[in-house]
Design an enzyme around this catalytic site. Structure first.
Site, short mmCIF file in Angstrom:
data_model
loop_
_atom_site.label_atom_id
_atom_site.label_comp_id
_atom_site.label_asym_id
_atom_site.label_seq_id
_atom_site.Cartn_x
_atom_site.Cartn_y
_atom_site.Cartn_z
N GLY A 104 0.84 -1.19 0.00
CA GLY A 104 0.00 0.00 0.00
C GLY A 104 0.87 1.24 0.00
O GLY A 104 2.06 1.17 0.31
N GLN A 130 3.18 9.96 1.43
CA GLN A 130 4.48 9.30 1.24
C GLN A 130 5.17 9.73 -0.04
O GLN A 130 6.38 9.53 -0.18
CB GLN A 130 4.32 7.77 1.24
CG GLN A 130 3.91 7.20 2.59
CD GLN A 130 3.82 5.70 2.50
OE1 GLN A 130 2.79 5.16 2.12
NE2 GLN A 130 4.90 5.01 2.83
N CYS A 132 7.09 -0.46 6.13
CA CYS A 132 6.60 0.78 5.53
C CYS A 132 7.63 1.25 4.52
O CYS A 132 8.82 1.27 4.82
CB CYS A 132 6.39 1.83 6.62
SG CYS A 132 5.78 3.41 5.99
N LEU A 133 7.17 1.64 3.33
CA LEU A 133 8.10 2.09 2.30
C LEU A 133 8.84 3.36 2.73
O LEU A 133 9.90 3.66 2.19
CB LEU A 133 7.36 2.33 0.98
CG LEU A 133 6.76 1.08 0.34
CD1 LEU A 133 5.96 1.44 -0.91
CD2 LEU A 133 7.83 0.05 0.01
N HIS A 177 -2.99 0.95 8.27
CA HIS A 177 -1.63 1.51 8.18
C HIS A 177 -1.62 2.71 7.22
O HIS A 177 -1.06 3.76 7.54
CB HIS A 177 -0.67 0.39 7.71
CG HIS A 177 0.72 0.85 7.45
ND1 HIS A 177 1.80 0.38 8.17
CD2 HIS A 177 1.23 1.70 6.52
CE1 HIS A 177 2.91 0.96 7.71
NE2 HIS A 177 2.59 1.75 6.70
N GLU A 178 -2.27 2.53 6.06
CA GLU A 178 -2.29 3.62 5.07
C GLU A 178 -3.12 4.79 5.57
O GLU A 178 -2.75 5.95 5.38
CB GLU A 178 -2.80 3.13 3.72
CG GLU A 178 -1.98 2.00 3.08
CD GLU A 178 -0.49 2.26 3.05
OE1 GLU A 178 -0.08 3.44 2.94
OE2 GLU A 178 0.28 1.29 3.15
N HIS A 214 -1.24 7.12 7.73
CA HIS A 214 -0.38 8.08 7.03
C HIS A 214 -1.13 9.39 6.78
O HIS A 214 -0.51 10.46 6.75
CB HIS A 214 0.09 7.51 5.68
CG HIS A 214 1.27 6.60 5.77
ND1 HIS A 214 2.49 7.01 6.22
CD2 HIS A 214 1.42 5.29 5.45
CE1 HIS A 214 3.35 6.01 6.18
NE2 HIS A 214 2.72 4.94 5.71
#
Ligand code: NI
Length: 173
Positions: free
Chosen positions: A57, A62, A100-101, A142-143, A146
């Protein structure tokens, strides 16, 4: 001659903000028109970026856009949601390791509700709603975090459960 297809579009792999960049801590702004060309292009670029990074995701902050939009993998496809609402449903909390990216190389254990309801607008600007559980529920929460300026380590209750992916794999986590 075959060239100049009208649908030809140049997509871009976007730069991903990493832990420490202030955009990741900001509360993102609602999107007034998901169908705007800029938003359609942003989705296409985010999908390209997600696939390049092999992630599950990706949220707009991000990629340095402080907007309420995230995308996530659904099987072989990628779904997008604008201005999402997420509500936990009855059921147990589940603890699992997340990555996480924006925090490359690390994983940490986070406890989250295992079932959620969600609603928002899809890429065509149409209302969507549904429920999710398991990994999908985890990724969506999680997304969503953000969009609120929250990164998964801020949800951790035991920082001894944070580590490098390679080390955790070696110790069979
Ligand atoms: Ni993340």
């Amino acid at each position: 001659m075959q060239g100049a297809a009208p649908h030809m579009q140049i997509m871009a792999i976007l730069k991903i903000a990493r832990l420490g960049h202030p955009v990741l801590l900001r509360v993102a702004e609602p999107v007034s028109d998901p169908t705007a060309p800029d938003m359609q292009r942003l989705i296409a670029d985010m999908v390209e970026t997600l696939e390049d990074a092999n992630g599950l995701g990706l949220a707009a902050p991000q990629v340095h856009r402080s907007l309420r939009l995230f995308i996530w993998r659904v099987g072989d496809a990628v779904a997008a949601i604008f201005n999402p609402d997420i509500t936990p449903l009855d059921g147990p909390m589940a603890a699992s390791f997340e990555g996480c990216l924006s925090i490359p190389g690390l994983r940490g254990e986070v406890s989250r509700p295992s079932r959620i309801a969600f609603r928002g607008l899809d890429a065509a600007g149409e209302p969507i709603a549904g429920t999710a559980e398991g990994l999908a529920a985890r990724v969506m929460q999680h997304e969503y975090d953000h969009l609120e300026g929250v990164l998964y380590p801020m949800r951790m209750t035991d920082l001894s459960r944070l580590g490098f992916t390679e080390e955790l794999a070696r110790s069979q986590e």
